[in-house]
Design a protein around this motif. Sequence first.
Motif, PDB file in Angstrom:
ATOM      1  N   ASN A   1       0.849  -1.206   0.000  1.00  0.00           N
ATOM      2  CA  ASN A   1       0.000   0.000   0.000  1.00  0.00           C
ATOM      3  C   ASN A   1       0.871   1.237   0.000  1.00  0.00           C
ATOM      4  O   ASN A   1       1.723   1.402   0.863  1.00  0.00           O
ATOM      5  N   LYS A   2       0.663   2.116  -0.916  1.00  0.00           N
ATOM      6  CA  LYS A   2       1.475   3.327  -1.056  1.00  0.00           C
ATOM      7  C   LYS A   2       0.590   4.554  -0.793  1.00  0.00           C
ATOM      8  O   LYS A   2      -0.502   4.681  -1.335  1.00  0.00           O
ATOM      9  N   ARG A   3       1.094   5.452   0.092  1.00  0.00           N
ATOM     10  CA  ARG A   3       0.327   6.645   0.461  1.00  0.00           C
ATOM     11  C   ARG A   3       0.389   7.673  -0.658  1.00  0.00           C
ATOM     12  O   ARG A   3       1.465   7.898  -1.222  1.00  0.00           O
ATOM     13  N   ASN A   4      -0.733   8.299  -0.927  1.00  0.00           N
ATOM     14  CA  ASN A   4      -0.818   9.348  -1.944  1.00  0.00           C
ATOM     15  C   ASN A   4      -0.689  10.709  -1.260  1.00  0.00           C
ATOM     16  O   ASN A   4      -1.544  11.087  -0.442  1.00  0.00           O
ATOM     17  N   PHE A   5       0.385  11.451  -1.567  1.00  0.00           N
ATOM     18  CA  PHE A   5       0.612  12.764  -0.960  1.00  0.00           C
ATOM     19  C   PHE A   5      -0.220  13.821  -1.696  1.00  0.00           C
ATOM     20  O   PHE A   5      -0.425  13.744  -2.916  1.00  0.00           O
ATOM     21  N   SER A   6      -0.636  14.852  -0.916  1.00  0.00           N
ATOM     22  CA  SER A   6      -1.355  15.987  -1.503  1.00  0.00           C
ATOM     23  C   SER A   6      -0.372  16.905  -2.207  1.00  0.00           C
ATOM     24  O   SER A   6       0.844  16.790  -2.044  1.00  0.00           O
ATOM     25  N   SER A   7      -0.910  17.844  -2.962  1.00  0.00           N
ATOM     26  CA  SER A   7      -0.039  18.768  -3.691  1.00  0.00           C
ATOM     27  C   SER A   7       0.745  19.657  -2.736  1.00  0.00           C
ATOM     28  O   SER A   7       1.920  19.967  -2.980  1.00  0.00           O
TER      29      SER A   7
ATOM     30  N   GLU B   1       1.749  18.836   0.339  1.00  0.00           N
ATOM     31  CA  GLU B   1       2.807  18.011   0.939  1.00  0.00           C
ATOM     32  C   GLU B   1       3.967  17.799  -0.041  1.00  0.00           C
ATOM     33  O   GLU B   1       5.139  17.795   0.347  1.00  0.00           O
ATOM     34  N   ILE B   2       3.632  17.657  -1.289  1.00  0.00           N
ATOM     35  CA  ILE B   2       4.700  17.515  -2.297  1.00  0.00           C
ATOM     36  C   ILE B   2       5.517  18.792  -2.391  1.00  0.00           C
ATOM     37  O   ILE B   2       6.752  18.761  -2.491  1.00  0.00           O
TER      38      ILE B   2
END
Length: 627
Positions: A564-570, A572-573
């Motif tokens: 499972n890979k976490r999706n970062f918000s814009s 956070e990027i």
Amino acid sequence: MSALDDLYKEFREVQYQIELIDNTASETNDRETFEDSYFDTKSMMQSVIDSHVQDTSQEVNVNLPQFSGSYSEWTSFHDTFNSLIHENKGLNDIRRFHYLKGVLKGEALKCIESLKISGANYAIAWDTLKKRYKNTRLIVQEHVQAILNAPPLNKTIYSGLRQLLDTVISNLEALKVLNINTNSWDPLIVPIITQKLDFPTKREWEAKLNSEIPKLADLQEFLNNKCNLLESLNSGNQKLQSSQHKTHAIANHASANDKLTCSFCKKGHFIFQCADFLKLAVTERFNQVKRLNLCVNCLKHNHSALNCKSGSCKECNKKHNTLLHFNKSNQTIIETPQSIETIQQPSSTEPLVVTNHCQFDKPYVLLSTAQIHVEDIHGKYHTCRVLLDVGSQLNFISSTLCKLLNVPLRHTKLTVSGINNTGNTISHSADIKFKSRLSKFSKKQQFFVVDKVTENLPAQTFSSKELNLPQSLQLADPHFNVSGPIDILMGAQLFWQILNKGQISLGHNKPVLQQTHLGWIIGGSLNISPEQNSLNHLVTNCHIGADILHKQVERFFQIEDFGNKRNFSSEEILCEEHFRQNYRRDLDGRFMVQLPFKNDTTPLGNSLQTATKRFIAWRPNFKETPR
């Protein structure tokens, strides 16, 4: 000697002048001291000269027989050398050693060539040779094999008959010297000789026989008469043959050069004289002969081996040339633990033969061990067993011996890797002082502590009688053949420091003796008799280090993870990118980074007045409590 006398005269003249000026007791003492030294030196020189004259008067002027290591020659060599050199009281051990090395060659010389020439080593060298070659069973076996392996005769020639007869008679006489009764061997020896005779001679001998059993003396007399007859006929024809050869030599040579061309290199010689062709391997020669359409028997054109009238192979008597003979060394052997496949290369008339068998010999390798004295914390020495391992970079000691010595330990963290990159983590080391049992050699070295150095060595107890060890050697481990525990492993750093010059080879497929400061160590290939050879199970130590175990467990959990890979918000990027571009480290090693701000900020409106009013309202409170 004369130079010493001249020096003494010069001293007396100078000392006389000194004493005229200063005639004191000190000058008299100097004179007496010098004169004592002078007479002592002169006496010593005279004794050396006398001993040298005595030694040179005992020179042995007889040509001693050479010995190359053949068992059939040992008895004659031993008796001659023992009588002329070993028991000669006029020679010292150093001269005996010189004579011994001068008459040895080949395999016999290799047995003692590493020993230094000294009086003490002569007894070791002579004892080593006697242990190696004074083997009555092998000597008798070699004489019998010489009779059985005498080459058969293809033609009736007196030289071949002489050689066959001399070979049989000389070996029978040698067996009699060894107290072997050969008088009743006539029914056995006569058929062996008869089978090796050429057909005309054999037919002539069979015509003389009757119903009685033939005797060796009768066959010997027959062959001697036959040789005398052939020799007389041959000597009468030599002059005629030589004159005929000289008459036609020039013409034949001229005509041969006109027609002679090598089929392989196109030069003026036969193919069997071609250096380029002889350099090829037997398989390549065979392929070239087939490519050139040559006869595989005589290596010429225009006919095949079936129609060839030339002679056969001198090695196996088959219909192919000797240069195309495939012996055992030309076989390709593929060995596997389950089977051994032997592929015979193709000969001139035989097809490809493949044979499979499951015989697989495993020679046992004896590792070198020694016994040394190790000092404990109270200065008392304990005897322990050491394995000498030139393939190790470190030295190791068992934890059991460390507890017995009660030496202080140092904490360390070291991963030791071995075969297939296996590793063990070591946490303690100690400085150990040890010394040799047989010499003054001593050393203090760092050893790393392990629970167990290795398995018992050797893997099984065996008898050392078959090795024929010289009795005068002082072994570093007197019980090298007894299976027992190993307390210490000495690596390459100590191994090369304990070596001495001196090495003795015990023979083919036997261990080698090496001289060291710890004594003579023994190691190498060891042929164990079938009843002792239960060492087919090889002891293998498998070590798995903590780091390798950790990687295996980590890999196990990685396989079980769903990924499972976490999706970062814009935002956070952008923060992560801001950190990478703006961070730095101060002198204390701490990370420092600027605070990130949003680019699309909304206007706050008219908030300045509200903020000012609040500040003025709180100002009295700040004065009362400035902190």
